[in-house]
Design a protein around this motif. Structure first.
Motif, PDB file in Angstrom:
ATOM      1  N   LEU A   1       0.808  -1.219   0.000  1.00 35.31           N
ATOM      2  CA  LEU A   1       0.000   0.000   0.000  1.00 35.31           C
ATOM      3  C   LEU A   1       0.848   1.279   0.000  1.00 35.31           C
ATOM      4  N   PRO A   2       1.873   1.407   0.836  1.00 30.29           N
ATOM      5  CA  PRO A   2       2.703   2.616   0.746  1.00 30.29           C
ATOM      6  C   PRO A   2       3.449   2.730  -0.584  1.00 30.29           C
ATOM      7  N   THR A   3       3.861   1.583  -1.140  1.00 33.51           N
ATOM      8  CA  THR A   3       4.530   1.626  -2.443  1.00 33.51           C
ATOM      9  C   THR A   3       3.575   2.125  -3.519  1.00 33.51           C
ATOM     10  N   ALA A   4       2.356   1.586  -3.518  1.00 39.33           N
ATOM     11  CA  ALA A   4       1.354   2.041  -4.484  1.00 39.33           C
ATOM     12  C   ALA A   4       1.079   3.523  -4.306  1.00 39.33           C
ATOM     13  N   LEU A   5       0.923   3.958  -3.073  1.00 42.33           N
ATOM     14  CA  LEU A   5       0.649   5.366  -2.807  1.00 42.33           C
ATOM     15  C   LEU A   5       1.764   6.257  -3.325  1.00 42.33           C
TER      16      LEU A   5
ATOM     17  N   ALA B   1       5.834   9.595  -1.224  1.00 39.55           N
ATOM     18  CA  ALA B   1       4.409   9.928  -1.307  1.00 39.55           C
ATOM     19  C   ALA B   1       4.157  11.353  -0.841  1.00 39.55           C
ATOM     20  N   VAL B   2       4.822  11.759   0.236  1.00 44.22           N
ATOM     21  CA  VAL B   2       4.648  13.115   0.747  1.00 44.22           C
ATOM     22  C   VAL B   2       5.266  14.136  -0.206  1.00 44.22           C
TER      23      VAL B   2
ATOM     24  N   PRO C   1       8.470  -5.477   6.364  1.00 37.23           N
ATOM     25  CA  PRO C   1       9.348  -4.569   5.597  1.00 37.23           C
ATOM     26  C   PRO C   1      10.299  -3.824   6.530  1.00 37.23           C
ATOM     27  N   GLN C   2      11.486  -3.550   6.020  1.00 38.42           N
ATOM     28  CA  GLN C   2      12.470  -2.831   6.817  1.00 38.42           C
ATOM     29  C   GLN C   2      12.037  -1.375   6.997  1.00 38.42           C
ATOM     30  N   PRO C   3      12.282  -0.793   8.171  1.00 30.92           N
ATOM     31  CA  PRO C   3      11.877   0.604   8.416  1.00 30.92           C
ATOM     32  C   PRO C   3      12.419   1.574   7.372  1.00 30.92           C
ATOM     33  N   LEU C   4      13.655   1.344   6.906  1.00 31.46           N
ATOM     34  CA  LEU C   4      14.226   2.231   5.890  1.00 31.46           C
ATOM     35  C   LEU C   4      13.365   2.248   4.640  1.00 31.46           C
ATOM     36  N   HIS C   5      12.959   1.083   4.182  1.00 31.70           N
ATOM     37  CA  HIS C   5      12.200   1.007   2.937  1.00 31.70           C
ATOM     38  C   HIS C   5      10.811   1.618   3.100  1.00 31.70           C
ATOM     39  N   LEU C   6      10.180   1.416   4.241  1.00 28.83           N
ATOM     40  CA  LEU C   6       8.887   2.051   4.473  1.00 28.83           C
ATOM     41  C   LEU C   6       9.025   3.568   4.538  1.00 28.83           C
ATOM     42  N   ALA C   7      10.096   4.037   5.177  1.00 27.92           N
ATOM     43  CA  ALA C   7      10.321   5.484   5.262  1.00 27.92           C
ATOM     44  C   ALA C   7      10.547   6.073   3.874  1.00 27.92           C
ATOM     45  N   VAL C   8      11.243   5.336   3.013  1.00 26.19           N
ATOM     46  CA  VAL C   8      11.522   5.828   1.659  1.00 26.19           C
ATOM     47  C   VAL C   8      10.232   5.986   0.863  1.00 26.19           C
TER      48      VAL C   8
ATOM     49  N   GLY D   1      26.930  -3.174  -5.482  1.00 24.84           N
ATOM     50  CA  GLY D   1      26.592  -2.496  -4.242  1.00 24.84           C
ATOM     51  C   GLY D   1      26.083  -1.088  -4.427  1.00 24.84           C
ATOM     52  N   VAL D   2      26.692  -0.322  -5.341  1.00 22.58           N
ATOM     53  CA  VAL D   2      26.283   1.067  -5.544  1.00 22.58           C
ATOM     54  C   VAL D   2      24.861   1.132  -6.087  1.00 22.58           C
ATOM     55  N   LEU D   3      24.562   0.316  -7.110  1.00 18.65           N
ATOM     56  CA  LEU D   3      23.212   0.316  -7.680  1.00 18.65           C
ATOM     57  C   LEU D   3      22.192  -0.162  -6.664  1.00 18.65           C
ATOM     58  N   ARG D   4      22.569  -1.119  -5.848  1.00 14.70           N
ATOM     59  CA  ARG D   4      21.642  -1.622  -4.826  1.00 14.70           C
ATOM     60  C   ARG D   4      21.339  -0.527  -3.809  1.00 14.70           C
ATOM     61  N   SER D   5      22.352   0.253  -3.451  1.00 12.68           N
ATOM     62  CA  SER D   5      22.131   1.342  -2.492  1.00 12.68           C
ATOM     63  C   SER D   5      21.212   2.407  -3.077  1.00 12.68           C
ATOM     64  N   ILE D   6      21.420   2.737  -4.366  1.00  7.00           N
ATOM     65  CA  ILE D   6      20.535   3.703  -5.025  1.00  7.00           C
ATOM     66  C   ILE D   6      19.116   3.160  -5.074  1.00  7.00           C
ATOM     67  N   SER D   7      18.996   1.865  -5.396  1.00  5.34           N
ATOM     68  CA  SER D   7      17.683   1.242  -5.481  1.00  5.34           C
ATOM     69  C   SER D   7      16.927   1.339  -4.161  1.00  5.34           C
ATOM     70  N   ASP D   8      17.641   1.225  -3.053  1.00 10.40           N
ATOM     71  CA  ASP D   8      16.999   1.298  -1.737  1.00 10.40           C
ATOM     72  C   ASP D   8      16.288   2.623  -1.508  1.00 10.40           C
ATOM     73  N   PHE D   9      16.713   3.668  -2.214  1.00 11.19           N
ATOM     74  CA  PHE D   9      16.129   4.994  -1.995  1.00 11.19           C
ATOM     75  C   PHE D   9      15.190   5.421  -3.123  1.00 11.19           C
ATOM     76  N   THR D  10      14.831   4.487  -3.995  1.00 13.95           N
ATOM     77  CA  THR D  10      13.818   4.753  -5.011  1.00 13.95           C
ATOM     78  C   THR D  10      12.502   4.116  -4.559  1.00 13.95           C
TER      79      THR D  10
END
Length: 246
Positions: free
Chosen positions: A144-148, A232-233, A220-227, A193-202
């Motif tokens: 749901l947060p990803t869709a939003l 969305a905001v 889900p990890q808190p980092l990914h939910l926060a991202v 590793g670099v692309l994976r780190s960028i992916s974490d923040f998309t």
């Protein structure tokens, strides 16, 4: 709420009058999963993926692809077409506010994309033996947060684009980088590793990882939910603020 429900129902009926949009947003992701699953190598376990098969990894990626198709190929063009035909200008004389129109489109997108996600999960399970999510509340907490987040980004494009051509161009420019970092061409597990780190923040990269975590039974990890909530905001506020009727 009654007005929002009626507006959502109307927008849904209008959406189903566009067969090209219906195909690419609702039918294309499940068909793509079928194509992937028909490749023998996709059904072989991989040591690099912890014993998982490639098709196991591509189910959440395909769910994310369905969200992206709706957000960046459908919503912007629908709004741009309304502007070009003067539909939004005429609605300006009614009690309908921009946030009501945006809310109706967002609600329609959430419901239809959820239906597509269910079809993808069913195909993965029935056709290729992919495990269903072991932790359903966690899966919903990731989905749901990803869709939003992706829909609000799409609505931001829709609010700013003045023509159908510009909406399609901007949506495409946003679409391809995000689905790349979601793992469509190179699964996140295989990224450097670099692309994976960028992916974490998309939004889609974080969303796919949240869905994968829930599939194996983790929250889900808190980092990914926060991202995803942050996206969305960041997109939702200007989408409502800069909405243009003409």
């Amino acid at each position: 709420m009654p007005a929002l429900s009626r507006l959502t129902a109307t927008e849904t009926r209008l959406f189903f009058r566009e067969p090209v949009l219906v195909f690419f947003t609702l039918a294309f992701p499940p068909l793509l999963l079928v194509v992937f699953g028909a490749i023998p190598a996709m059904r072989e376990p991989s040591d690099d993926a912890g014993g998982l098969r490639a098709i196991d990894l591509y189910v959440p990626i395909t769910v994310a692809l369905g969200l992206a198709m709706f957000a960046f190929n459908c919503l912007p063009q629908l709004f741009a077409t309304y502007r070009e035909k003067g539909v939004l200008r005429r609605m300006r004389t009614t009690p309908v506010e921009p946030r009501a129109m945006l809310g109706a489109q967002l609600l329609m997108a959430l419901v239809l994309s959820a239906a597509t996600a269910l079809v993808v999960l069913a195909i993965g399970r029935l056709a290729f033996g992919v495990d269903l999510p072991r932790h359903l509340p966690a899966y919903l907490a990731g989905y749901l947060p990803t869709a939003l987040s992706v829909f609000t980004i799409g609505l931001l494009v829709a609010s700013l684009a003045s023509t159908g051509r510009s909406a399609g161009a901007i949506g495409t420019l946003v679409f391809f980088p995000l689905v790349f970092f979601a793992g469509l061409w190179l699964p996140r597990e295989s990224m450097p590793g670099v692309l994976r780190s960028i992916s974490d923040f998309t939004p889609l990269g974080a969303g796919v990882q949240s869905l994968q975590d829930a599939t194996v039974g983790h929250w889900p990890q808190p980092l990914h939910l926060a991202v995803v909530l942050g996206w969305a905001v960041l997109a939702g506020i200007p989408a409502a603020r800069f909405f243009r009727w003409e």
